[in-house]
Write an enzyme that holds these catalytic residues in place. Structure first.
Site, PDB file in Angstrom:
ATOM      1  N   GLY A 131       1.239  -5.388  10.868  1.00 49.31           N
ATOM      2  CA  GLY A 131       1.158  -4.662   9.645  1.00 49.31           C
ATOM      3  C   GLY A 131       1.188  -3.226   9.685  1.00 49.31           C
ATOM      4  N   LYS A 138       0.403 -10.608   6.826  1.00 47.49           N
ATOM      5  CA  LYS A 138       0.648  -9.084   7.106  1.00 47.49           C
ATOM      6  C   LYS A 138      -0.784  -8.930   7.443  1.00 47.49           C
ATOM      7  CE  LYS A 138       1.532  -4.456   5.910  1.00 47.49           C
ATOM      8  NZ  LYS A 138       2.273  -3.525   5.341  1.00 47.49           N
ATOM      9  N   SER A 177      -2.837  -5.602   9.168  1.00 46.83           N
ATOM     10  CA  SER A 177      -2.677  -4.445   9.437  1.00 46.83           C
ATOM     11  C   SER A 177      -4.162  -3.861  10.033  1.00 46.83           C
ATOM     12  CB  SER A 177      -2.751  -3.581   7.899  1.00 46.83           C
ATOM     13  OG  SER A 177      -1.418  -4.026   7.253  1.00 46.83           O
ATOM     14  N   SER A 237       0.872  -1.320   0.207  1.00 45.42           N
ATOM     15  CA  SER A 237       0.010   0.025  -0.068  1.00 45.42           C
ATOM     16  C   SER A 237       0.993   1.431   0.278  1.00 45.42           C
ATOM     17  CB  SER A 237      -0.935   0.035   1.367  1.00 45.42           C
ATOM     18  OG  SER A 237      -1.720  -1.089   1.014  1.00 45.42           O
ATOM     19  N   ASN A 238       1.894   1.321   0.790  1.00 40.44           N
ATOM     20  CA  ASN A 238       2.791   2.326   0.989  1.00 40.44           C
ATOM     21  C   ASN A 238       3.556   2.515  -0.519  1.00 40.44           C
ATOM     22  OD1 ASN A 238       2.794   3.497   3.371  1.00 40.44           O
ATOM     23  ND2 ASN A 238       3.231   1.033   4.104  1.00 40.44           N
TER      24      ASN A 238
END
Lengths: 303, 303, 303, 303
Positions: free
Chosen positions: D192, D167, D169, D48-49
């Protein structure tokens, strides 16, 4: 003027797939020919019902061209062109215009929910509207995006000459009323689902783009026509009658329900593309009952 | 029949408090006298706008008796009697009947959200309806309770002869339509907020119990009357005009806004009971502008 | 200092009702005697598990006095005293102090969600803390109230000398960490559910007030003791082992599950008060299996 | 075994763009060289980053190859390959494997929220796992997707030999604990977000893939190392110290905050791609203060 072209009932058509998982263009052509014989004002291609996020970019472009080509030229075809990035949205909107789309229905970016402030969304829509050779319609679909476009934002965007309307699928009649109370004349507000078509039209909306309009196009068109003619009792009776059928092809079973319903009424529905699962047998039986009750299928259920 | 008595526009009145924090009965009597000169069909005492959760039990009982006594006997007074426990709700509903309440508006228990299954809520309402000497109206207020009463549950309850209607404050016009599509004749559906009064009436609702009806009672009554007469354009114009005023006394500033608005138009509003904070000066100025635009205050703002 | 008195594991005890629906004080006395033989640091009376919203005011007062009287004087009894109005909360907190409560666990008002701004909630807690003769613990229970008390608000309240801690039932370990990172020394942070007891203690919390501590008090106490002693592996093993049992008496079956579990392990559980429904047979069988796996019941399931 | 390769702290790197809006490969190479000198266990590209939804398909493929090529071969590079359709996900996962990715981090489809039942999601992940030549890690990101993958689903997927971890989040430490309580040995659970890294590791997680690890890689790595060594006090001190910095680059300012932070500490951050807006000046000043307090920047703020 705008309303002449973008008003009434539009069907956001599903994308038919064959057994091999590829787009079934023959089936699509047949479906288009049948929808052309209804009182639909026009079509939306690549809306949520069109499974647009499941399509490759080349499939999306081919579909816009194909649908425009095989649907009567005097009835508008609106293409869903919203992408997560501004530049991809502009690129595809321009391409859709080249392919003949009469307007672009632009879903807002929504993955980065925290970053999609009103200012970011305003900037996004203005950038797209500036760059687009065809009119832009805002597409508010909080059930899928997890974001709602509030009335204040929509009203600020409605000032732009190339932003001509909104499809609001929120079902929030207060928000729809607030938009209608504040928008400039000619700004076209469409109900985004058949379950609140009549209330939207009563409050000043121009029509709807409705999943259920794929299955019961003339009934949906009649609601708008009767409401405009002041024949409220009749409009209400149809509106109440189609509620369950509308839910079956939207909130309840979604695209799988819509495709199964099309199969039942003699259009081509076919399978959704994975990961969407097809309707199971129990649900199909229930759907059939609902369609019979709504008047979309004869009681025998045979066609 | 039921509709004769429970239809039209009801005002869910606020509870006036004096500077000492106690109920200001003199001010209440004056307010009641003014509301009696409007086209309101009746009143609701101890609704959400009445700050019922902030009142002691003896205050609640005194209020029901006082309001019934000081409002014209030919217009119904409905008392909010919902408590978290079934037995307290039954006890207070019976007491409200003794005190003259014409019906009970029963909010669902909601603290134990996980336990409030459809079955638990159905049992609750049936137990109360069985035990109550006066008719029961369901009160759906998801914005405050965090729970929504779905159409299926409401329709199952509507079969009970002593459950005569619902005040639905969800604002969900689809849900309201589903109730109207399935309820037995005579089941009274009231809009729970002025922002969706016209859509509710258009779909078959009998009226509304509306915070904004405290401030603009005749305008709200007119929406219902005009809609029934088929004068849609006029009804819509009023509906769109009151949207902002309605929001000011509900979603935006709540009870503090409602009380400030009453003060501005010459009723007694007074302070809310803590922990609710009164409106600050900036908000009051904005509220005044909104009321002027809605036609509830003359442009000079002076009275 | 504060931590000496308010740390470790507290059980928020349920209120036992007899077949007649009234409080079963004999059963309560027996339960209290058994909890007194465990490693519980103290009790909470009139917490959410105590069905406080379903009790009359006189029942609530009687319970505080009774529990304080029948539980060892050297172990604190904390009374839930939060009401919707500030004045009722102050009145009851003072009364609870007279009745011997060692501290008050104060739930925030929550019905008027829109009005419960940070400023209103801050004012509420400060007014109560000023007026209370006993220490105040904040009670954050968003699952039931629909409102969360953010870390910033809690940290501002933690500055008040009479606000000594928080029971945070949000399960949001990040928020709990933010409180622990910013609170003054001695501010006691309790996990509000057994499912995140160890993470809370690891981050600096002093213990928990946990529904599951009614059923497995010593296991819960051991998690805290082992974690403080740096025996992480053992603490983690117990924490993971009780997860399903904790869910059974909270998120999954709530008070009905807690009471059924107490019945199974030999305490008195009894029926919840309506509208809460008792556990059905299928759920009871499943609950029994869960308790056996957690080690709360012998495998034979017989007692 | 798996844990040897996929454990510890991973940085989900942002995608650097130049002034022209195109990927700045030179800057990326420099960043990669710096991250290589930290104690990071590996990298995630197209998380996402990484602004993956804003990238074209050819950009995504080029990035995977470039990052793998310019990061030490003994440290894993995990590629985000989730798409809305099953077939696109499989196609891209296979391509990522060809380009050298060591594992695929697969976000669940989420646009059609109603259709993404547990069964549909299970089918999706199993189909991808079967078709993938590299190990699959589940990616649960409810803040962006609006859907949560519940523990039950994750545990069912964890049985597949090619699904090696998750992961998560969600920040839900109870859910993370439930996964750890039920997963087969070797199933790797990653926090996450940096705000719950220590609690995750304490409960049995193997590490984290954390936005803040781009900015404070060694501090994040230390939390894991210290926790494993039983040096809890030290681990907790770092965890509490980085909370605000973590929030600044995630929940508060997201990618714009992350990129601004990288610029401040001497990496290349650069602008986000529209519609994401860059941080304004006020926010930058606040961010700088937060980074100083966290120890990521010297107090002078000069570098």
């Amino acid at each position: 003027m705008g309303e002449a072209r973008f008003s009434g009932v539009f069907a956001p058509i599903p994308t038919p797939f064959g057994e091999d998982g590829e787009i079934a263009y023959g089936a699509l052509r047949d479906n288009l020919a049948r929808w052309a014989r209804t009182r639909l004002a026009g079509l939306v291609v690549l809306g949520s019902n069109g499974e647009f996020p499941l399509l490759d970019q080349d499939e999306k472009e081919a579909l816009v061209g194909f649908v425009r080509e095989h649907f009567p030229a005097d009835r508008p075809v609106i293409a869903g062109t919203g992408c997560e990035s501004t530049r991809a949205t502009i690129r595809f909107t321009r391409r859709a215009a080249e392919l003949g789309a009469d307007a672009a229905l632009v879903l807002n970016p929504h993955y980065y929910k925290g970053a999609m402030t009103e200012e970011a969304l305003r900037r996004f829509y203005l950038d797209v509207a500036e760059a687009s050779p065809i009119p832009i319609m805002i597409y508010n679909m909080p059930g899928n995006t997890g974001l709602n476009l509030p009335a204040r934002l929509v009203l600020s965007l409605a000032e732009h000459p190339n932003i001509v309307g909104i499809k609001d699928s929120s079902g929030n009649i207060v928000q729809i009323s607030e938009i209608l109370a504040g928008a400039p004349p000619g700004f076209a507000v469409f109900a985004g689902s058949g379950s609140f078509l009549l209330p939207t039209v009563i409050m000043g909306g121009v029509g709807g783009t409705l999943a259920v309009a794929n299955v019961m196009p003339d009934e949906c068109a009649d609601i708008v026509t009767l409401a405009r003619a002041g024949r409220l009792e009749e409009a209400r009776a149809i509106q109440l009658r189609i509620l369950a059928a509308n839910a079956a092809v939207t909130s309840r079973w979604g695209i799988a329900g819509l495709k199964a319903a099309l199969d039942m009424i003699g259009y081509y529905g076919g399978p959704p593309r994975p990961p969407i699962l097809p309707l199971d047998e129990g649900a199909r039986a229930e759907l059939r009952t609902i369609l019979v009750r709504a008047g979309a299928l004869p009681a025998s259920g045979e066609r």
